[in-house]
Scaffold this motif. Structure first.
Motif, PDB file in Angstrom:
ATOM      1  N   ASN A 175       0.846  -1.195   0.000  1.00 53.34           N
ATOM      2  CA  ASN A 175       0.000   0.000   0.000  1.00 53.34           C
ATOM      3  C   ASN A 175       0.879   1.241   0.000  1.00 53.34           C
ATOM      4  O   ASN A 175       1.958   1.243   0.578  1.00 53.34           O
ATOM      5  N   GLY A 176       0.409   2.295  -0.638  1.00 53.10           N
ATOM      6  CA  GLY A 176       1.191   3.524  -0.723  1.00 53.10           C
ATOM      7  C   GLY A 176       1.421   4.174   0.621  1.00 53.10           C
ATOM      8  O   GLY A 176       2.538   4.549   0.970  1.00 53.10           O
ATOM      9  N   SER A 208       5.292   4.541   0.629  1.00 47.77           N
ATOM     10  CA  SER A 208       6.022   3.798  -0.406  1.00 47.77           C
ATOM     11  C   SER A 208       6.839   2.661   0.184  1.00 47.77           C
ATOM     12  O   SER A 208       7.963   2.406  -0.243  1.00 47.77           O
ATOM     13  N   TYR A 227      -0.203   9.356  -4.120  1.00 47.84           N
ATOM     14  CA  TYR A 227      -1.294   8.648  -3.463  1.00 47.84           C
ATOM     15  C   TYR A 227      -2.475   9.545  -3.226  1.00 47.84           C
ATOM     16  O   TYR A 227      -3.462   9.198  -2.725  1.00 47.84           O
TER      17      TYR A 227
END
Length: 83
Positions: free
Chosen positions: A11-12, A57, A83
């Protein structure tokens, strides 16, 4: 720890928090105001983990002090742009 790094890399933006933590609430509100798409994970690991822990990130950016310092310096928004 493998679960943490796996979730952070998938996930970002990931925020590990506790529902009863006022600093977690403040960081979550900041990210909502900045309109960052994020995955919030309540820490129920049975340990006293330091929270809120913010990953962007797949990299640990820091806790409350680091996040607020990045925001005040103008460095957080560019990190969140994807994002």
């Amino acid at each position: 720890m493998d679960k943490v790094t796996g979730l952070a890399s998938e996930n970002g933006v990931v925020i590990f928090n506790k529902n009863s933590c006022c600093l977690c609430y403040a960081v979550n509100i900041l990210f909502q105001v900045l309109r960052a798409g994020m995955e919030k994970v309540n820490t129920m690991l049975g340990c006293n983990a330091l929270v809120p822990a913010v990953f962007i990130s797949g990299r640990l950016v820091g806790l409350t002090d680091e996040i607020m310092s990045l925001h005040l310096s103008g460095s957080l928004i560019p990190m969140l742009k994807p994002y």
